[in-house]
Design a protein around this motif. Structure first.
Motif, short mmCIF file in Angstrom:
data_model
loop_
_atom_site.label_atom_id
_atom_site.label_comp_id
_atom_site.label_asym_id
_atom_site.label_seq_id
_atom_site.Cartn_x
_atom_site.Cartn_y
_atom_site.Cartn_z
N GLN A 192 0.67 -1.38 -0.10
CA GLN A 192 0.14 0.03 -0.04
C GLN A 192 0.74 1.36 0.00
O GLN A 192 -0.02 2.50 0.06
N ASN A 193 2.19 1.21 0.15
CA ASN A 193 2.98 2.38 -0.05
C ASN A 193 3.85 2.48 -1.13
O ASN A 193 3.43 1.89 -2.29
N VAL A 194 4.69 3.40 -1.37
CA VAL A 194 5.48 3.61 -2.39
C VAL A 194 6.99 3.53 -1.95
O VAL A 194 7.12 3.94 -0.97
N GLY A 226 -0.54 -9.01 -6.76
CA GLY A 226 -0.43 -8.75 -8.05
C GLY A 226 -1.23 -7.48 -8.74
O GLY A 226 -1.72 -7.51 -9.79
N SER A 227 -1.59 -6.45 -7.94
CA SER A 227 -2.10 -5.40 -8.34
C SER A 227 -1.92 -3.84 -7.95
O SER A 227 -1.68 -3.01 -8.75
N GLY A 228 -1.25 -3.85 -6.87
CA GLY A 228 -0.98 -2.39 -6.01
C GLY A 228 0.35 -2.07 -6.91
O GLY A 228 0.54 -1.25 -7.74
N ARG A 229 1.25 -2.79 -6.16
CA ARG A 229 2.82 -2.64 -6.49
C ARG A 229 2.90 -3.07 -8.00
O ARG A 229 3.55 -2.23 -8.61
N SER A 230 2.26 -4.22 -8.28
CA SER A 230 2.52 -4.76 -9.58
C SER A 230 2.16 -3.64 -10.83
O SER A 230 2.69 -3.28 -11.81
N GLY A 231 0.87 -3.04 -10.43
CA GLY A 231 0.07 -2.27 -11.16
C GLY A 231 0.92 -0.99 -11.45
O GLY A 231 1.17 -0.32 -12.56
N THR A 232 1.64 -0.51 -10.22
CA THR A 232 2.38 0.76 -10.33
C THR A 232 3.59 0.62 -11.30
O THR A 232 4.01 1.41 -12.21
N HIS A 258 -6.52 1.24 -19.30
CA HIS A 258 -6.43 0.06 -19.91
C HIS A 258 -5.78 -1.06 -19.06
O HIS A 258 -6.13 -2.27 -19.43
N LEU A 259 -4.87 -0.69 -18.11
CA LEU A 259 -4.53 -1.87 -17.21
C LEU A 259 -5.76 -2.58 -16.40
O LEU A 259 -5.59 -3.88 -16.08
N ARG A 260 -6.48 -1.59 -16.01
CA ARG A 260 -7.50 -2.04 -15.17
C ARG A 260 -8.56 -2.87 -15.97
O ARG A 260 -9.44 -3.59 -15.35
N ASP A 261 -8.66 -2.60 -17.27
CA ASP A 261 -9.51 -3.53 -18.08
C ASP A 261 -9.09 -4.98 -18.14
O ASP A 261 -9.85 -5.85 -18.32
N GLN A 262 -7.63 -5.31 -17.69
CA GLN A 262 -7.24 -6.47 -17.88
C GLN A 262 -6.96 -7.16 -16.40
O GLN A 262 -6.86 -8.25 -16.30
N ARG A 263 -6.70 -6.34 -15.53
CA ARG A 263 -6.67 -6.89 -13.93
C ARG A 263 -7.31 -5.90 -13.23
O ARG A 263 -6.99 -4.58 -13.22
N ALA A 264 -8.03 -6.27 -12.09
CA ALA A 264 -8.78 -5.30 -11.13
C ALA A 264 -7.62 -4.94 -10.35
O ALA A 264 -6.71 -5.52 -10.01
N GLY A 265 -8.03 -3.31 -9.79
CA GLY A 265 -7.29 -2.96 -8.41
C GLY A 265 -5.96 -2.35 -9.03
O GLY A 265 -5.01 -2.25 -8.14
N MET A 266 -5.40 -2.54 -10.23
CA MET A 266 -4.10 -1.97 -10.59
C MET A 266 -3.91 -0.54 -10.07
O MET A 266 -4.76 0.31 -10.49
N VAL A 267 -2.74 -0.42 -9.25
CA VAL A 267 -2.44 0.66 -8.62
C VAL A 267 -3.45 1.05 -7.62
O VAL A 267 -4.77 1.46 -7.88
N HIS A 268 -3.10 0.66 -6.11
CA HIS A 268 -4.06 0.87 -5.03
C HIS A 268 -4.37 2.45 -4.81
O HIS A 268 -5.76 2.37 -4.45
N THR A 269 -3.49 3.03 -4.65
CA THR A 269 -3.84 4.34 -3.90
C THR A 269 -3.23 5.55 -4.67
O THR A 269 -2.66 5.40 -5.81
N LYS A 270 -3.84 6.61 -4.29
CA LYS A 270 -3.34 7.90 -4.92
C LYS A 270 -2.08 8.10 -4.99
O LYS A 270 -1.36 8.65 -5.88
N GLN A 272 0.37 5.84 -4.80
CA GLN A 272 1.08 5.10 -5.79
C GLN A 272 0.62 5.74 -7.42
O GLN A 272 1.88 5.57 -8.13
N PHE A 273 -0.28 6.18 -7.58
CA PHE A 273 -0.68 6.93 -8.76
C PHE A 273 0.39 8.17 -9.01
O PHE A 273 1.21 8.47 -10.10
#
Length: 293
Positions: A192-194, A226-232, A258-270, A272-273
């Motif tokens: 959940q961090n950066v 496989g979504s928060g840190r991986s998505g970031t 586009h990433l979230r179309d393929q896996r939910a929750g990609m990049v969990h927090t503001k 991380q964005f």
């Protein structure tokens, strides 16, 4: 990279990072984004549910990795991992995966083998504050057999305090074929961090891409779910790769959708964005400084 495009992108990034109100609105819009289709019936099947982390992200039916049941311990084709396409729907650029559980290690190596993968990016420590984030899916030394996949630890090289690189010799004992797989393990990115420094992650990414260059197989990226840190990480890598290929415009929010179309929750927090924006801006800045003016 085109110098004028680089400066334009940098100005856009810096405006976003300085204008917190704009960033907040963009993140709110992203939080309301609904992927379509979003069915997860395989992940929710009672035989597969135990292969998912409790309260973790589930793989969508349309983008999930399917294993060959005949090579699987439990004759199943399910693993909690998603194919992530960039621009070519026939060749996924990444596989974003949940970190293996003790019961899914053999499935993980089967996925590595069947996807032709030669590079694994691991973005989580094995445990954090006493909570298990991922099962250690490789031997401490020598080799271990996971169903029909023999994994031999060849070397472990500590690059710096933030990451290390392991080399594995992977053998399919049914066919006697072998392959070398390199794992890049980033140690200091907590759930959940950066990361503390964008520069350290960018150096890590450069080493990953140097090893991967010229391959046509997907890179397997995993954290705990496989979504928060991986998505970031994937968001940063995808945007910078688009720039390197000469893209004339970059929309990071659209890339994340586009990433979230393929896996939910990609990049969990503001945060991380925002970190993704910062990392992209820092890398573009470094590239521009290195170009002949």
């Amino acid at each position: 990279m085109d110098i004028s495009i680089g400066h334009m992108i940098l100005a856009y990034m810096e405006d976003h990072l300085q204008n917190q109100d704009r960033l907040e609105k963009e993140w709110e819009a992203l939080c309301g984004y609904q992927a379509e289709p979003a069915a997860c019936s395989s992940a929710q099947d009672k035989n597969n549910a135990k292969k998912n982390r409790p309260n973790g992200v589930l793989a969508y039916d349309h983008s999930r990795v399917t294993l060959k049941p005949e090579n699987n311990q439990s004759n199943s084709d399910y693993i909690n991992a998603s194919l992530i396409m960039d621009h070519d729907p026939r060749n996924p650029a990444y596989i974003s995966a949940q970190g293996p559980l003790s019961s899914t290690v053999a499935d993980f190596w089967q996925m590595v083998w069947e996807s032709g993968c030669v590079v694994i990016v691991m973005l989580t420590p094995l445990a954090e504050n006493g909570n298990k984030q991922c099962h250690q899916y490789w031997p401490d030394e020598g080799s271990d057999l996971y169903h029909i996949y023999e994994v031999n630890l060849v070397s472990e090289h500590i690059w710096c305090e933030d990451f290390l690189v392991r080399s594995f010799y992977l053998k399919n004992v049914q066919t006697n074929e072998t392959r070398t797989v390199t794992q890049f393990h980033f140690l200091s990115w907590m759930d959940q961090n950066v990361p503390e420094s964008a520069r350290t992650l960018l150096d890590f990414r450069r080493k990953v891409n140097k090893c991967y260059r010229g391959r046509s197989c997907p890179i397997i990226i995993h954290c705990s779910d496989g979504s928060g840190r991986s998505g970031t990480y994937i968001l940063i890598d995808m945007v910078l790769n688009k720039m390197a290929k000469g893209a004339k415009e970059i929309d990071i929010a659209a890339t994340l959708e586009h990433l979230r179309d393929q896996r939910a929750g990609m990049v969990h927090t503001k945060e991380q964005f925002e970190f993704a924006l910062t990392a992209v801006a820092e890398e573009v800045n470094a590239i521009l400084k290195a170009l002949p003016q």
